[in-house]
Motif scaffolding. Sequence first.
Motif, short mmCIF file in Angstrom:
data_model
loop_
_atom_site.label_atom_id
_atom_site.label_comp_id
_atom_site.label_asym_id
_atom_site.label_seq_id
_atom_site.Cartn_x
_atom_site.Cartn_y
_atom_site.Cartn_z
N GLY A 76 0.83 -1.20 0.00
CA GLY A 76 0.00 0.00 0.00
C GLY A 76 0.86 1.25 0.00
N TRP A 77 0.66 2.12 -0.99
CA TRP A 77 1.37 3.40 -1.06
C TRP A 77 0.35 4.54 -1.03
N GLY A 78 -0.28 4.82 -2.18
CA GLY A 78 -1.24 5.91 -2.26
C GLY A 78 -2.64 5.40 -2.58
N ILE A 79 -3.65 6.23 -2.25
CA ILE A 79 -5.03 5.88 -2.52
C ILE A 79 -5.84 7.15 -2.70
N CYS A 80 -6.79 7.14 -3.63
CA CYS A 80 -7.69 8.28 -3.81
C CYS A 80 -9.03 7.80 -4.35
N ALA A 81 -10.08 8.55 -4.03
CA ALA A 81 -11.41 8.31 -4.59
C ALA A 81 -11.49 9.03 -5.93
N ALA A 82 -11.97 8.33 -6.96
CA ALA A 82 -11.93 8.89 -8.31
C ALA A 82 -13.15 8.46 -9.10
N ASP A 83 -14.14 9.35 -9.20
CA ASP A 83 -15.26 9.14 -10.12
C ASP A 83 -15.95 7.79 -9.89
N GLY A 84 -16.36 7.53 -8.65
CA GLY A 84 -17.12 6.33 -8.34
C GLY A 84 -16.29 5.10 -8.05
N MET A 85 -14.97 5.23 -8.06
CA MET A 85 -14.11 4.10 -7.72
C MET A 85 -12.99 4.61 -6.84
#
Length: 213
Positions: A76-85
Amino acid sequence: MVWESSGGYGESAVRRYPLGARQPEGQAALPADLFGEGICPVGDQMWQLTWRERVALRWDAWSLELVETIPFNREGWGICAADGMVLTSDGTSELISRDPGTLAPLGRIEVRCDGERVTELNDLEWAGGRVWANLLGKRYLVGIDPGSGEVTDIVDAKAVMERHWGDPEAVLNGVAALPGPEEFLLTGKNWRSMYHVRLAEDRVPEEPAQLIG
């Protein structure tokens, strides 16, 4: 309001505080055997990745109470919410699209610049229809078309790079979008400050090949 994830074994935590405040309104420590990485709000909850432990944590974003810990199939490095996913990074050239409720993998995006893979994709943010990622150990942010995986923007963040002599870990490592158009908060490991920046159009960096490898 700002949510922050900090790493390090025995030091990892999540915090919530008004932007500019010196003390958090809420915080929670991770177990000592977990190394905290990227965080991402989904509704009133928040996902947090761990580096090599292959688990993800779901927090209540406001109380910072741990809701559950689930298996995770990569580093696990980065994570973001993006357009429903949800999109995640693991330091390679790949972004993985995931179900926002379970983090189950849905697809893979190979990130390229002029046909060459871009590796070391680290912290992620979603803004203006693009995924923004910092490149670990470099002073660049890249804007990525999530449909094609092609790098559409290269941002030189030299103006805000802090100097920490003798600390090779003090690298750019934090990207958060602000409500203003193309405005972000940038920070890094062991940095003293966050920086409020606005992207300005300029020429492509002289050596875009630095992104490759």
